[in-house]
Design a protein around this motif. Structure first.
Motif, PDB file in Angstrom:
ATOM      1  N   SER A 115      35.895  40.652  46.235  1.00  0.00           N
ATOM      2  CA  SER A 115      35.604  42.100  47.173  1.00  0.00           C
ATOM      3  C   SER A 115      34.536  42.153  48.129  1.00  0.00           C
ATOM      4  O   SER A 115      33.989  40.448  48.207  1.00  0.00           O
ATOM      5  CB  SER A 115      34.862  42.370  45.584  1.00  0.00           C
ATOM      6  N   VAL A 116      34.488  42.326  49.126  1.00  0.00           N
ATOM      7  CA  VAL A 116      33.588  42.791  50.061  1.00  0.00           C
ATOM      8  C   VAL A 116      33.612  44.598  50.221  1.00  0.00           C
ATOM      9  O   VAL A 116      34.573  45.198  50.409  1.00  0.00           O
ATOM     10  CB  VAL A 116      34.993  42.577  51.181  1.00  0.00           C
ATOM     11  N   PHE A 117      32.598  44.323  50.519  1.00  0.00           N
ATOM     12  CA  PHE A 117      31.418  45.988  50.276  1.00  0.00           C
ATOM     13  C   PHE A 117      31.835  45.918  49.028  1.00  0.00           C
ATOM     14  O   PHE A 117      31.936  47.682  48.916  1.00  0.00           O
ATOM     15  CB  PHE A 117      31.663  46.583  51.704  1.00  0.00           C
ATOM     16  N   GLY A 118      31.825  45.926  48.211  1.00  0.00           N
ATOM     17  CA  GLY A 118      32.768  46.390  46.403  1.00  0.00           C
ATOM     18  C   GLY A 118      33.484  47.023  46.486  1.00  0.00           C
ATOM     19  O   GLY A 118      34.314  47.404  45.465  1.00  0.00           O
ATOM     20  N   LEU A 119      34.500  46.473  47.810  1.00  0.00           N
ATOM     21  CA  LEU A 119      36.265  47.298  47.467  1.00  0.00           C
ATOM     22  C   LEU A 119      36.812  46.646  46.616  1.00  0.00           C
ATOM     23  O   LEU A 119      37.240  45.347  46.224  1.00  0.00           O
ATOM     24  CB  LEU A 119      36.737  47.427  48.973  1.00  0.00           C
ATOM     25  N   PRO A 120      37.961  46.824  45.714  1.00  0.00           N
ATOM     26  CA  PRO A 120      38.275  46.234  44.817  1.00  0.00           C
ATOM     27  C   PRO A 120      39.808  45.567  45.953  1.00  0.00           C
ATOM     28  O   PRO A 120      39.809  46.104  46.483  1.00  0.00           O
ATOM     29  CB  PRO A 120      39.426  47.008  44.416  1.00  0.00           C
ATOM     30  N   ARG A 121      39.848  44.218  44.960  1.00  0.00           N
ATOM     31  CA  ARG A 121      40.962  43.673  46.184  1.00  0.00           C
ATOM     32  C   ARG A 121      41.892  42.888  44.603  1.00  0.00           C
ATOM     33  O   ARG A 121      41.217  42.283  44.271  1.00  0.00           O
ATOM     34  CB  ARG A 121      40.284  42.108  47.042  1.00  0.00           C
ATOM     35  N   ILE A 122      42.987  42.818  44.805  1.00  0.00           N
ATOM     36  CA  ILE A 122      43.717  42.330  43.655  1.00  0.00           C
ATOM     37  C   ILE A 122      44.413  40.483  43.885  1.00  0.00           C
ATOM     38  O   ILE A 122      45.349  40.087  43.404  1.00  0.00           O
ATOM     39  CB  ILE A 122      44.667  43.514  42.777  1.00  0.00           C
ATOM     40  N   ILE A 123      45.275  41.117  44.974  1.00  0.00           N
ATOM     41  CA  ILE A 123      46.122  39.914  45.440  1.00  0.00           C
ATOM     42  C   ILE A 123      45.411  38.518  45.762  1.00  0.00           C
ATOM     43  O   ILE A 123      45.111  38.680  47.224  1.00  0.00           O
ATOM     44  CB  ILE A 123      47.301  40.373  46.457  1.00  0.00           C
ATOM     45  N   THR A 124      44.715  38.282  44.852  1.00  0.00           N
ATOM     46  CA  THR A 124      43.565  36.643  45.203  1.00  0.00           C
ATOM     47  C   THR A 124      44.183  35.094  44.192  1.00  0.00           C
ATOM     48  O   THR A 124      43.296  34.549  44.909  1.00  0.00           O
ATOM     49  CB  THR A 124      42.256  37.503  44.286  1.00  0.00           C
ATOM     50  N   SER A 125      44.625  34.950  43.677  1.00  0.00           N
ATOM     51  CA  SER A 125      44.870  34.323  42.853  1.00  0.00           C
ATOM     52  C   SER A 125      46.128  33.638  42.688  1.00  0.00           C
ATOM     53  O   SER A 125      47.278  34.658  42.534  1.00  0.00           O
ATOM     54  CB  SER A 125      44.281  34.060  41.900  1.00  0.00           C
TER      55      SER A 125
END
Length: 354
Positions: free
Chosen positions: A213-223
């Motif tokens: 997450s950057v600037f509190g935005l959700p991110r999901i394709i990460t692992s």
């Protein structure tokens, strides 16, 4: 392994199709219509225009990067139906010129994120750099201005017209949780994948870059776990991945060869590049050589080779070397060197196998 090379068009790229054709083993270009606003249908006259240019150099158009996903789709707004229908029409149009893979991402607001486009390395070359502390407690508008107002090139994913409403977008995403984003991605895939299958085009999602997450935005394709979840959202061979070693590799918990071994039949597009990670969370892009970065590129290529990978591959980003003036990350020289390094590993593995 089918080698391809990203190209931004005659008006937006210092690298020519003539240059690309001279790189050994390159079969096609990775392209997009960068002048079409996100959410609009890609028109056939412009698509055919790119095909005509590429055909002159016997380069194929099999891979598009990217057909961007409109924010209304990611936000799950009622207006998403219009943009999903437009996306389907674009898929249909792209199939008419033989496109086989569409790379896209589902990152809210921003695409990839770096804090310096020309950070100097020890050898005097420059590269894309991420400084973790620079993003802590900072106004995201500062970063937007730094990247979107690049004096030489419009940066894909950071187009000024796309980011004019950044304040409103941040407010909208305040109401979107990680679970919501997963749900909105599932809805998009359930609508799009049957259309992609009908037109024989694989949808290959790009991981979040960086994968947190950057600037509190959700991110999901990460692992690896989340890619596994993605592939099960719509369990269809046309629901695929663009496996980017550099994007995923900056998280030391991500094991790229393990991902290749598990997902090889669903990797439609491979981005291979190296990065150097620092203990404070910073990272910088390096040459492709394993010795120069934190990733074992030899092991990554071997995993593809061991799994008989027949998908598309590009060297992804490169340094800026030999005083080349180019789009940040996308010069000719270092990416061409990267291709030869990848071919050297691949051909050696092939000989050993024989």
């Amino acid at each position: 392994m089918k080698m391809v090379f990203r190209w931004f068009g005659n008006e937006n790229d210092t690298v020519s199709l003539k240059d690309i054709k001279q790189i050994p083993g390159v079969e096609g270009i990775v392209w997009a219509l960068h002048d079409i606003p996100v959410g609009e249908v890609w028109p056939m006259d412009k698509i055919n225009g790119i095909k005509k240019l590429a055909t002159q150099y016997n380069l194929h158009l099999d891979v598009v990067e990217s057909v961007n996903v409109h924010e209304d789709i990611k936000l799950g707004l009622p207006t998403r139906e219009k943009y999903i229908n437009n996306y389907k029409k674009t898929i249909e149009n792209l199939s008419k010129v033989g496109v086989k893979v569409i790379c896209y991402n589902f990152m809210p607001v921003f695409d990839w994120i770096r804090t310096d486009l020309n950070k100097e390395l020890e050898d005097g070359s420059t590269a894309l750099f991420y400084e973790k502390s620079m993003l802590e407690n900072r106004d995201p508008n500062d970063l937007v201005k730094k990247i979107a107002d690049n004096p030489n090139f419009t940066m894909p994913g950071w187009e000024p017209d796309r980011l004019n409403s950044i304040t409103e977008l941040f407010q909208a995403y305040n109401q979107v949780s990680v679970a919501d984003l997963w749900g909105n991605l599932k809805y998009f895939l359930q609508e799009i994948i049957p259309c992609a299958e009908e037109h024989n085009i694989k949808m290959a999602i790009h991981p979040d870059d960086p994968p947190w997450s950057v600037f509190g935005l959700p991110r999901i394709i990460t692992s690896q776990e989340n890619i596994r979840r993605l592939l099960h959202l719509v369990d269809n061979p046309y629901n695929c991945v663009t496996l980017c070693s550099g994007a995923l590799g900056v998280d030391p918990n991500n094991n790229i060869p393990s991902m290749i071994n598990e997902f090889s039949d669903r990797i439609a597009f491979a981005h291979i590049r190296n990065i150097k990670m620092y203990e404070n969370g910073d990272f910088i892009e390096t040459s492709h050589r394993s010795h120069d970065g934190s990733l074992n590129i030899n092991a990554i290529v071997k995993a593809y080779h061991d799994n008989n990978f027949v998908g598309y591959t590009r060297p992804d980003h490169g340094r800026h070397i030999w005083d080349e003036t180019c789009r940040p990350g996308y010069g000719l020289y270092d990416r061409a060197l990267g291709i030869m390094y990848l071919w050297g590993i691949w051909d050696t593995l092939k000989l050993l196998k024989e």
